[in-house]
Design an enzyme around this catalytic site. Structure first.
Site, mmCIF file in Angstrom:
data_model
loop_
_atom_site.group_PDB
_atom_site.id
_atom_site.type_symbol
_atom_site.label_atom_id
_atom_site.label_comp_id
_atom_site.label_asym_id
_atom_site.label_seq_id
_atom_site.Cartn_x
_atom_site.Cartn_y
_atom_site.Cartn_z
ATOM 1 N N ASP C 128 0.804 -1.229 0.000
ATOM 2 C CA ASP C 128 0.000 0.000 0.000
ATOM 3 C C ASP C 128 0.834 1.275 0.000
ATOM 4 O O ASP C 128 0.318 2.346 -0.305
ATOM 5 C CB ASP C 128 -0.929 0.013 1.217
ATOM 6 C CG ASP C 128 -2.042 -1.010 1.079
ATOM 7 O OD1 ASP C 128 -2.405 -1.332 -0.057
ATOM 8 O OD2 ASP C 128 -2.524 -1.494 2.114
ATOM 9 N N ARG C 163 -16.596 -1.690 -24.681
ATOM 10 C CA ARG C 163 -16.938 -1.994 -23.297
ATOM 11 C C ARG C 163 -16.103 -1.137 -22.375
ATOM 12 O O ARG C 163 -14.909 -0.954 -22.606
ATOM 13 C CB ARG C 163 -16.542 -3.428 -22.960
ATOM 14 C CG ARG C 163 -17.527 -4.454 -23.331
ATOM 15 C CD ARG C 163 -16.929 -5.793 -22.932
ATOM 16 N NE ARG C 163 -17.521 -6.831 -23.743
ATOM 17 C CZ ARG C 163 -16.913 -7.945 -24.077
ATOM 18 N NH1 ARG C 163 -15.664 -8.158 -23.697
ATOM 19 N NH2 ARG C 163 -17.528 -8.846 -24.794
ATOM 20 N N MET C 170 -5.734 -2.837 -5.112
ATOM 21 C CA MET C 170 -5.702 -2.726 -3.661
ATOM 22 C C MET C 170 -5.271 -1.322 -3.221
ATOM 23 O O MET C 170 -4.698 -0.560 -4.005
ATOM 24 C CB MET C 170 -4.766 -3.764 -3.072
ATOM 25 C CG MET C 170 -5.396 -5.156 -3.062
ATOM 26 S SD MET C 170 -4.321 -6.370 -2.274
ATOM 27 C CE MET C 170 -5.469 -7.750 -2.038
ATOM 28 N N GLY C 171 -5.508 -0.998 -1.980
ATOM 29 C CA GLY C 171 -5.118 0.290 -1.428
ATOM 30 C C GLY C 171 -5.971 0.595 -0.208
ATOM 31 O O GLY C 171 -6.921 1.352 -0.293
ATOM 32 N N ARG C 172 -5.605 0.025 0.913
ATOM 33 C CA ARG C 172 -6.374 0.209 2.135
ATOM 34 C C ARG C 172 -6.227 1.643 2.603
ATOM 35 O O ARG C 172 -5.232 2.008 3.192
ATOM 36 C CB ARG C 172 -5.826 -0.754 3.187
ATOM 37 C CG ARG C 172 -6.666 -0.905 4.426
ATOM 38 C CD ARG C 172 -5.804 -1.546 5.475
ATOM 39 N NE ARG C 172 -4.463 -0.940 5.430
ATOM 40 C CZ ARG C 172 -3.419 -1.375 6.092
ATOM 41 N NH1 ARG C 172 -3.505 -2.449 6.811
ATOM 42 N NH2 ARG C 172 -2.253 -0.757 6.014
ATOM 43 N N ARG C 256 -17.280 -4.138 -17.684
ATOM 44 C CA ARG C 256 -16.775 -5.372 -17.084
ATOM 45 C C ARG C 256 -15.750 -5.014 -16.017
ATOM 46 O O ARG C 256 -14.860 -4.196 -16.264
ATOM 47 C CB ARG C 256 -16.066 -6.242 -18.139
ATOM 48 C CG ARG C 256 -16.957 -6.735 -19.257
ATOM 49 C CD ARG C 256 -17.836 -7.875 -18.790
ATOM 50 N NE ARG C 256 -18.782 -8.239 -19.826
ATOM 51 C CZ ARG C 256 -18.565 -9.187 -20.736
ATOM 52 N NH1 ARG C 256 -17.432 -9.867 -20.698
ATOM 53 N NH2 ARG C 256 -19.458 -9.463 -21.664
ATOM 54 N N HIS C 262 -5.355 -10.797 -4.715
ATOM 55 C CA HIS C 262 -4.114 -11.258 -4.113
ATOM 56 C C HIS C 262 -2.919 -11.357 -5.048
ATOM 57 O O HIS C 262 -1.783 -11.436 -4.586
ATOM 58 C CB HIS C 262 -4.344 -12.623 -3.471
ATOM 59 C CG HIS C 262 -4.944 -12.494 -2.128
ATOM 60 N ND1 HIS C 262 -6.213 -11.971 -1.931
ATOM 61 C CD2 HIS C 262 -4.460 -12.759 -0.895
ATOM 62 C CE1 HIS C 262 -6.471 -11.963 -0.649
ATOM 63 N NE2 HIS C 262 -5.447 -12.423 0.009
#
Lengths: 332, 332, 332, 332
Positions: C128, C163, C170-172, C256, C262
């Site tokens: 992160d 489309r 991710m990136g808390r 989409r 992970h």
């Protein structure tokens, strides 16, 4: 001669390599001209096309996708479809049409060639590898490579945390990507539509893997189903998420699901797919010059040969019991 | 049963994957034990070995090289070689020996099996892909992939500077890596030992490429030679450097040579090579249990089958004219 | 001296590289011994550990995950935690403890060092990148690389089909992966928690991209939120899926979503992460020998220096307006 | 405003990313027009250029090389160079020129800006990373990544055969690639021009590595030299080949040399290099709008700032003793 070409169905790596080979071979070896129809059969129905000369395909060999665009339009169900297809080709002076596609696109080509006299030659492409008469289809090797690299990455998480890792890969009604990537990636369980799975046995593999070493990795085709029948996927992203929850429920271990999705069909093709697509393209041009309508180019071992489109699309190619048994040796 | 195994000749990616599969299949499916001889035939001659159980091969699937080590020792020329080989196997209680190797290692296995009654089964591996009776050998796909990725990288230099880029790839007396990587990498000229080259034609391709677009990339097998006969490589790293100098001399364009060397045989195997090595390993264990001595596992299309070692090594497999002609379409 | 080490929090690439460097430096340069506690703080609380000598860390440099295991156990909330930590270290004869972790693991180290006299030195790792006082954390470069490669692959699908492609990374509570991978991957919109987004503007970028060229790619941090406030994610995999549905609703274009999950934290570390982890490990051993308790190693430019753990974890590091503005130039 | 841009010196990955960023920022944020001069300073001297609008740079972000071409032409030594440079810019209506280059190209920019009043702003790029005032240059991260991946591949050969593997990497008078790739790749000895090497010590590391585990890998910058002084490279490809022969001579072990060459500067840039090049390009446009002639954009940690071109090129940036000492810990 004047050659037409189209790419139909979902995109996959290697389409541009095939187009480039068709143009190089047609223009240089035969003095042909090549016209590319846009967005699959749709471009033939509505006469939307562009000229493909050598500069137009330069630099496209390593590029995924298709410079012609694609669609799932079916010329057989379009109003007056076969007649309009034939008319466009006639108006454009096209002597032969090379159809690059998966099972739906090629089924249309087979019917048009065999029943409506449309001069079609097929090139099989699909990441699903579910077309008969050829060892492999364009795009499959790349999809397996992407899926395997993902499983490789998950192994390190599996080693560091106590979690079941579920990977959902593509495979519309066949498990080819799952069995190849599962074997190459060292999965501890591989589930495919050809062999409905028993949830208790899956959980047994999960437990025995935890006992022997570290966390298990379970690979599942997005079309796989339990032997007990249909499952309710309401509110779930797919069978992978369902499986993760069921494994949590019956083993008590935390599970995480990764859905590979579109990255399996994107990006630069592997060298094998470039080689296959290029050789398919070259040989499709030969087939056009021989007037071998209704033929599909196919790879058998290291050789490119021809089979009949009608045979190739007559039924889906499925993972057989012997190949699946090779996977099972590594379960648990 | 008790199974012996060795890896001989140069290392290549996929050897560990084969060893892992042999152990998993032998131990789990048949209740066998497996002993691994160190450094190829040398370990059998001098009875140096280690037991291979399932923990011993865990985690080796994606790792290149071989945990057994390798050597080029030839048991046929070693003093009293065949007798010592048989004696070690008898002392160790080995019922069957799986020999993983290239043409020299497998030639020894063929002779030992057919003339000396040593219970051998062969698994073909070599980045050169020069073994008959199988579409592909373990390690070839990885070598082609490494070579193609290198050519991909050189394209950007070719686009930015006016220079002929020569890439020398491996291929001991065959041009398989060159034709596959050349086709997949978009080379403008590919030179292989099967078809001695004409320097003037090579320079012609170089010139026409410069005229059409940007700098040319020439791929050359390290065993390729000009049609005019032997060349003097004194003080040169190989034919690639020689070729670069000759192209400079006859075209006046600056040339740079890259010699790929050992990186073609190192690193993690591609998913295809892991799949092939694993399936070869599994099926070799079946062959041992059937007592099919003198057999070699082989891949035909998507199936693993068996051929006779003696046939497979009777002569080298060469690039044929039709495959080379497919390359030539992209020359210049 | 006797050095203890642990890896806490989620696994990420580069942990083994740091462990290897600590052992090499401690043993070779100082004659230390090194003990590795298992599963983060949990191993110190319960005195579970293994000796780390040079053979124990051999070959681990390129391997993701951590050979010590990890956990999210917090020694500050564990009953009598600080006392038990100190006791284990005393019993084991540990002179200094190197704590490799993210913000939670390092917060515990800061408190233990500053308030409880536990001799801790910190090494910052987290994909992160949300730790103050260091330009980068171990694992971040690899996560950005994996995310960018995925975006690269999606571009070819974007070119071939109409489309909207949404990628959830991710990136808390911080958007570092999103802004770096979005910029490097050529995303057409990047959404991060630091700057709540306006759905209408996002849809505007989607439309203008469709008009200018081909399908848009939208990158979204899993902690991003609309300016209008909380959203209901019931039955959805996360904000990415929610966003895809909202874009479909307001633009009419099919969307989409790909959730990276992970694979961002798995696999072999990039060369940069190996370099950073190695240098962090080396310098942490120096800090132990100087008794610089409560210090954290940090990278400033090309130099490894030290900051105070307490400062580094005092608040999360966030993407600033100037960096986000650089992303915005490529929106639409 | 009207912005000119050129790319000079050897090509490297990230040049196109910088060009794309300059055009996007200039055109979209400021309403500028951008003209790209062909083949470095040569294109300004001879007024060869092309207009760069947004479509012209579309799709170039991940592509190595430079769409403008490059050269090593030095405008300071060209007859009447500075006057012709100024004249071209005046005739073209160019308000500011962004010069993307290595130390030679930027030295010219510094002199032209400071002594001849030519409105130049610099962007540092070179795989050698030898420019002062910036932590890193565009292209360096990609070169290190390619070199490290090669070393990774050689490890498996090192494990399987008893051979010293020498890898020669680039580094014109500096050892940055060698120390980074050597540390990241786990080399057993790294030789750089900043610290002339002692052959006996190198051979000592080789021997001790053989004793401890398996074959050693020695990384050498192409500009490294022994402390004993100049060496005779007649008939050799470079210092790598010389070193291999000397190691063979003094240790008796077989040695193989791999020369990485041009593949270090080709191919798609890493995400870091794309990020750096993009941010450099954006900020260079700001510098032009501020009339900050003689400035060079530079990265310090995660921030892009400005330094003076004249300072940056005043002397080469070299590997310092502390960084080299970190490498030495892993020798042997």
């Amino acid at each position: 001669m004047r050659i037409g070409v189209l790419t139909g169905g979902s995109d996959c790596p290697g389409l541009n390599a095939a187009l480039r080979a068709i143009v190089r071979k047609g223009v240089q070896s035969y003095g042909d001209s090549v016209v590319g129809f846009l967005d699959g059969w749709d471009g033939v129905l509505h006469d939307r096309a562009l000229e493909l000369d050598i500069p137009a395909v330069r630099g496209t060999l390593p590029r995924g996708g298709t410079i012609l665009g694609s669609s799932r339009t079916d010329p057989l169900t379009a109003p007056d479809g076969p007649r309009r297809i034939a008319e466009t080709l006639r108006n454009r002076g096209v002597d032969g049409l090379i159809v690059i596609g998966g099972i739906n696109t090629l089924t249309a080509a087979a019917v048009l060639a065999d029943r409506h006299g449309v001069p079609c030659v097929g090139v099989p492409k699909t990441i699903d590898n579910d077309i008969h008469g050829t060892d492999y289809t364009v795009g499959f090797n790349t999809a397996v490579t992407v899926a395997t690299e993902t499983i490789d990455r998950l192994h390190t998480t599996a080693e560091s945390h106590k979690r079941v890792l579920v990977v959902e890969v593509m495979g519309r009604s066949s498990g080819w990507i799952a069995v190849h990537a599962g074997l190459a990636g060292g999965a501890n369980c591989v589930l495919v539509p050809e062999f409905p799975f028993d949830l208790d046995r899956v959980c047994g593999h999960v437990e025995s893997r935890f006992q022997a070493t570290y966390s298990p990795i379970v690979v599942v085709s997005d079309s796989a189903l339990p032997a007990s029948g249909e499952v309710d996927l309401t509110g779930l992203s797919g069978i992978g998420e369902w499986l993760g929850r069921e494994i949590e429920r019956c083993t008590g271990h935390e599970a995480r699901t990764t859905v590979l999705g579109h990255i399996q069909r994107g990006g630069t093709p592997t060298p094998y797919d470039r080689w296959l697509a290029t050789r398919f393209g070259l040989h499709a041009v030969d087939a056009v010059h021989e007037g071998d309508w209704g033929a599909m180019v196919a790879v058998h071992g290291a050789s490119v040969e021809r089979v009949r489109l009608a045979d190739a699309v007559s039924r889906g190619k499925r993972v057989d019991a012997s190949l699946y048994a090779d996977n099972e040796i590594f379960f648990g």
